[in-house]
Design an enzyme around this catalytic site. Structure first.
Site, short mmCIF file in Angstrom:
data_model
loop_
_atom_site.label_atom_id
_atom_site.label_comp_id
_atom_site.label_asym_id
_atom_site.label_seq_id
_atom_site.Cartn_x
_atom_site.Cartn_y
_atom_site.Cartn_z
N HIS A 66 0.85 -1.18 0.00
CA HIS A 66 0.00 0.00 0.00
C HIS A 66 0.89 1.24 0.00
CE1 HIS A 66 -4.15 -1.51 0.89
NE2 HIS A 66 -3.44 -2.60 1.10
N GLU A 188 -8.71 -16.52 5.56
CA GLU A 188 -9.85 -17.39 5.86
C GLU A 188 -9.44 -18.85 5.78
OE1 GLU A 188 -10.54 -13.56 4.19
OE2 GLU A 188 -9.74 -15.31 3.14
N ASN A 230 -5.71 -14.29 -5.80
CA ASN A 230 -5.46 -15.71 -5.53
C ASN A 230 -6.80 -16.43 -5.40
OD1 ASN A 230 -5.05 -14.01 -2.79
ND2 ASN A 230 -6.21 -15.87 -2.36
#
Length: 267
Positions: A66, A188, A230
């Protein structure tokens, strides 16, 4: 921080930026997420730049990939655009107000439109890494909100149909999907990804939904763009790694720059 203080701080930031750039009002703001910052220089004629950490209420981005600047440009469509090349993420633990500060500052500075971008995991096997997906809806799975009290905001069209139509005119091949924001910072699990799919998500990530809620509260139209970096956990052969996210963004850089530039011409 209560919302009175948060809105006051956004107003202070907008006044600071008006003075710094000698620009009374902007038309559009863009928040560039993972992989998107390389497109900042293609969005228009530079007006000026400032480090985000120097603006009231902002801090330096803590995530690799970023940027840390606010760039002001004049687009080919003769609009003044503020480009935030970094964002504060919810998982940094500083609360919701810093996460949505850029959106609220842009609104106080006069913006009517915000373009929110991110890098994310994809659940659709047809969307290979490097695919850009228009957001048509979201699932806020953070358990939090930037709204306080009896602030009832309609989110039946969180992501503007008008702006999605505009993006489709620029690139008819753009698919649309539903983005689900998890709290993070852990990726996740495969079971969580399966749950997300059952709930209707096509994309999973750690940003954007809280900013969208704040933007709609402020009356801004929102265009959401996700870069699939991804396959989500359990759907690909490899384990997840942030370097993979950065590489996918770098590989897609020229296309992202061209797409954002063409969209900004039309806004």
């Amino acid at each position: 921080m209560n919302n009175t203080d948060a809105f006051q701080l956004a107003g202070e930031a907008a006044d600071f930026l008006r003075s710094h750039f000698s620009v009374d009002s902007i038309d559009v703001a863009l928040v560039l997420g993972s992989g998107w910052s390389s497109g900042a220089d293609a969005l228009g004629e530079p007006v000026g730049e400032i480090a985000l950490g120097d603006v009231p209420g902002f801090s330096k981005p803590v995530v690799t990939g970023h940027g840390g600047a606010l760039k002001l440009v004049r687009t080919a469509g003769d609009k003044v655009a503020a480009i935030f090349t970094g964002r504060t993420h919810y998982y940094e633990g500083r609360g919701v107000a810093p996460v949505v500060h850029a959106v609220r500052t842009a609104a106080k500075w006069g913006a009517s439109t915000v373009v929110l971008t991110n890098g994310c995991g994809g659940l659709n096997p047809a969307w290979a890494p490097g695919t850009v997906v228009l957001l048509k809806d979201h699932i806020n799975f953070t358990g939090d909100t930037p709204l306080l009290g009896a602030t009832f905001i309609d989110l039946s069209e969180a992501y503007s149909q008008r702006l999605r139509d505009l993006a489709h005119r620029v690139d008819p091949s753009l698919p649309e999907g539903v983005y689900m924001q998890f709290r993070g910072p852990q990726y996740e699990t495969p079971a969580e990804v399966r749950m997300a799919g059952i709930l209707g998500a096509d994309l999973v990530g750690m940003s954007t939904t809280l900013e969208t809620i704040a933007a709609r509260e402020a009356g801004l139209e929102v265009l959401g763009l996700s870069l699939v970096t991804n396959a989500a956990a359990g759907l690909g052969e490899d384990h997840l790694d942030h370097t993979e996210v950065l590489q996918a963004g770098a590989d897609a850089g020229p296309r992202l720059a061209a797409l954002l530039g063409d969209i900004c011409k039309e806004l």
